[in-house]
Design an enzyme around this catalytic site. Sequence first.
Site, PDB file in Angstrom:
ATOM      1  N   TYR A 222       0.740  -1.019  -0.232  1.00 38.39           N
ATOM      2  CA  TYR A 222      -0.349  -0.159  -0.362  1.00 38.39           C
ATOM      3  C   TYR A 222       1.045   1.588   0.116  1.00 38.39           C
ATOM      4  O   TYR A 222       1.735   0.994   1.013  1.00 38.39           O
ATOM      5  CB  TYR A 222      -1.223   0.403   1.023  1.00 38.39           C
ATOM      6  CG  TYR A 222      -2.388  -0.949   1.354  1.00 38.39           C
ATOM      7  CD1 TYR A 222      -3.090  -1.256   0.207  1.00 38.39           C
ATOM      8  CD2 TYR A 222      -1.630  -2.062   2.259  1.00 38.39           C
ATOM      9  CE1 TYR A 222      -4.178  -2.180   0.297  1.00 38.39           C
ATOM     10  CE2 TYR A 222      -3.087  -2.872   2.569  1.00 38.39           C
ATOM     11  CZ  TYR A 222      -3.982  -2.646   1.320  1.00 38.39           C
ATOM     12  OH  TYR A 222      -4.939  -3.948   1.370  1.00 38.39           O
TER      13      TYR A 222
ATOM     14  N   GLU B   9      -3.690  -0.021  -3.150  1.00 37.93           N
ATOM     15  CA  GLU B   9      -4.831   0.122  -3.645  1.00 37.93           C
ATOM     16  C   GLU B   9      -5.419   0.316  -4.675  1.00 37.93           C
ATOM     17  O   GLU B   9      -6.897   0.867  -4.996  1.00 37.93           O
ATOM     18  CB  GLU B   9      -4.659   1.753  -2.615  1.00 37.93           C
ATOM     19  CG  GLU B   9      -4.141   2.408  -2.849  1.00 37.93           C
ATOM     20  CD  GLU B   9      -2.520   2.799  -2.619  1.00 37.93           C
ATOM     21  OE1 GLU B   9      -1.899   3.991  -2.891  1.00 37.93           O
ATOM     22  OE2 GLU B   9      -2.208   1.845  -2.279  1.00 37.93           O
TER      23      GLU B   9
ATOM     24  N   ARG C  32     -26.305   3.313  -7.131  1.00 41.09           N
ATOM     25  CA  ARG C  32     -25.538   2.728  -5.894  1.00 41.09           C
ATOM     26  C   ARG C  32     -26.716   2.305  -4.821  1.00 41.09           C
ATOM     27  O   ARG C  32     -26.544   1.094  -4.118  1.00 41.09           O
ATOM     28  CB  ARG C  32     -24.051   3.341  -5.688  1.00 41.09           C
ATOM     29  CG  ARG C  32     -23.888   2.011  -3.960  1.00 41.09           C
ATOM     30  CD  ARG C  32     -23.035   0.886  -4.250  1.00 41.09           C
ATOM     31  NE  ARG C  32     -21.934   0.366  -3.604  1.00 41.09           N
ATOM     32  CZ  ARG C  32     -21.996  -0.621  -3.537  1.00 41.09           C
ATOM     33  NH1 ARG C  32     -21.496  -1.347  -4.350  1.00 41.09           N
ATOM     34  NH2 ARG C  32     -21.638  -1.243  -2.259  1.00 41.09           N
TER      35      ARG C  32
ATOM     36  N   LEU D 234     -14.302   6.648  -1.342  1.00 38.57           N
ATOM     37  CA  LEU D 234     -12.537   6.407  -1.757  1.00 38.57           C
ATOM     38  C   LEU D 234     -12.781   6.984  -3.326  1.00 38.57           C
ATOM     39  O   LEU D 234     -13.727   7.082  -4.076  1.00 38.57           O
ATOM     40  CB  LEU D 234     -12.271   5.044  -1.627  1.00 38.57           C
ATOM     41  CG  LEU D 234     -11.123   4.885  -2.498  1.00 38.57           C
ATOM     42  CD1 LEU D 234     -10.023   5.587  -1.489  1.00 38.57           C
ATOM     43  CD2 LEU D 234     -11.314   3.235  -2.961  1.00 38.57           C
TER      44      LEU D 234
ATOM     45  N   ASP E 272      -6.541   7.694   5.398  1.00 40.68           N
ATOM     46  CA  ASP E 272      -4.986   7.473   4.442  1.00 40.68           C
ATOM     47  C   ASP E 272      -5.065   8.293   2.988  1.00 40.68           C
ATOM     48  O   ASP E 272      -3.725   8.135   2.443  1.00 40.68           O
ATOM     49  CB  ASP E 272      -4.871   5.377   3.782  1.00 40.68           C
ATOM     50  CG  ASP E 272      -4.307   5.280   4.757  1.00 40.68           C
ATOM     51  OD1 ASP E 272      -3.530   5.079   5.636  1.00 40.68           O
ATOM     52  OD2 ASP E 272      -4.903   3.095   4.910  1.00 40.68           O
TER      53      ASP E 272
END
Length: 367
Positions: free
Chosen positions: A92, A116, A201, A238, A268
Site C-alpha cells: 500500500y 490500492e 448504488r 474513496l 489514508d
Amino acid sequence: MIIGIPKEIKTLENRVAMTPAAVESLIRQGNDVLVEAGAGVGSGLADEEYTAAGAKMVSAQDAWGAEMVIKVKEPLESEFKYLREGLLLFTYLHLAAAEGLTKALLESGTTGIAYETIQSPDRTLPLLTPMSEVAGRMATQVGAHYLEKTQGGRGILLGGVPGVMPAEVLVLGGGVVGTNAARMAMGMGARVTILDLSHQRLQYLDDVFQGRITTMMSTEPNIRQMVQKADLVIGGVLLPGAKAPKLITRDMLSLMKEGSVIVDVAVDQGGCIETTKATTHDNPTYVIDGVVHYGVANMPGAVPRTSTFALVNQTTPYAMRLAAKGVAALKDDPGLALGLNTYQGTLTCPAVGEALGIDAVKPEDVI
C-alpha cells in the site's frame, strides 16, 4: 527472484505481508524469500513457521536488499534509505496524501506498485477490498466504543435498549467501507443513513438491506442536515489513487452534537472530513469543537491475524506473477498495470500527480 518481507514499523502495525503458506508458494515457484526476524509475530506467525516453509530469516537491511520487497504499509521516513533504483516495491502506498514518500520514490528510482490502485476487469479494487471490509466493520465497533462517556463520547449505546432510542449513524460513501460499516451498525441496532453520489448504488443498497437503512444522495445540503442528527459519522469515501474530497467542513462541526464521534476511514487518502488528521493506535483520538475524531491510518492493524490472512489471500497471486516476470507482468494485465505508481523516477499515477501538483504519465506510457 529474491523477495524480501520486512517487519512493519508503523506504530502498533502487527500485520505481515506474507504468511508462511504464501512464502512456501513463492519458494515452490523458484524464488528465494528473505523474511525479517519477528516479522510475523504480531499476527501470531512464528519465525519457525517461516523457516519450515523454506524462508531465510534475516535483518531488516537484508530483507530490504531483495529484488522485490513486499510490505503491508508504505515505507516510513526511516526506511527511505532502502529505496533504490532496481527495487520493485509492492505494498500500500497512498501517495496522494504522502508527498514526502512520493518524492523519495521518484528520487531513488524505485518502482512502486500500489495495492490500492490495482483493478479487476470489473473495475473493483481487489487488494483494497479485504482491508476496506475490515476497516468498515471496525469503524462501527470503534465508533460505538468512543460514544461511551468514559471515552469522551455522548454516553450512548449504539443500539439503545427497549424504550430508549438507538444512536443515529451517518455513513459517507456506499462502497465497501460504507456497506460493511452500515451492516455492522444495523446489526447492532442503530438507525443508519448512507449517503452516496450514485443513485444506482443507493438502489443496490436499499435492495440489499431490504429498506432497513435510509439512503440519501450525497449533496452538501443533505450532509449538513444529517450531521446535526448523527451521533456517529463514518467517512468511507474513496477516489482510487486520489485525495478524498472534504465532505464535512470545519464549520459543520458546530452543527454536530457535543460528544458525537467521527471515524474517518478515508484518512489514508487525506480524509473526507476537513478536520481529520492521521493518528495512531496508541493515541487514536482528539477533540475539535466538542466532536471526538478517530483517525487511525492503519485500522486493520488492530486485528492483525484476521487482516493478514485476508490481505495475503488477495496479494499472493499478484506477487507470484510479479516474481515470475517482474515489471513485464504489467503488460499482460491492464488492471495490474494500474498499480504502477512510480517507475524509474517517473510518476505513473495521474490521480497522484493531480493531488500533489507533479507531472505524471499513464503506466502504459512507460512499460
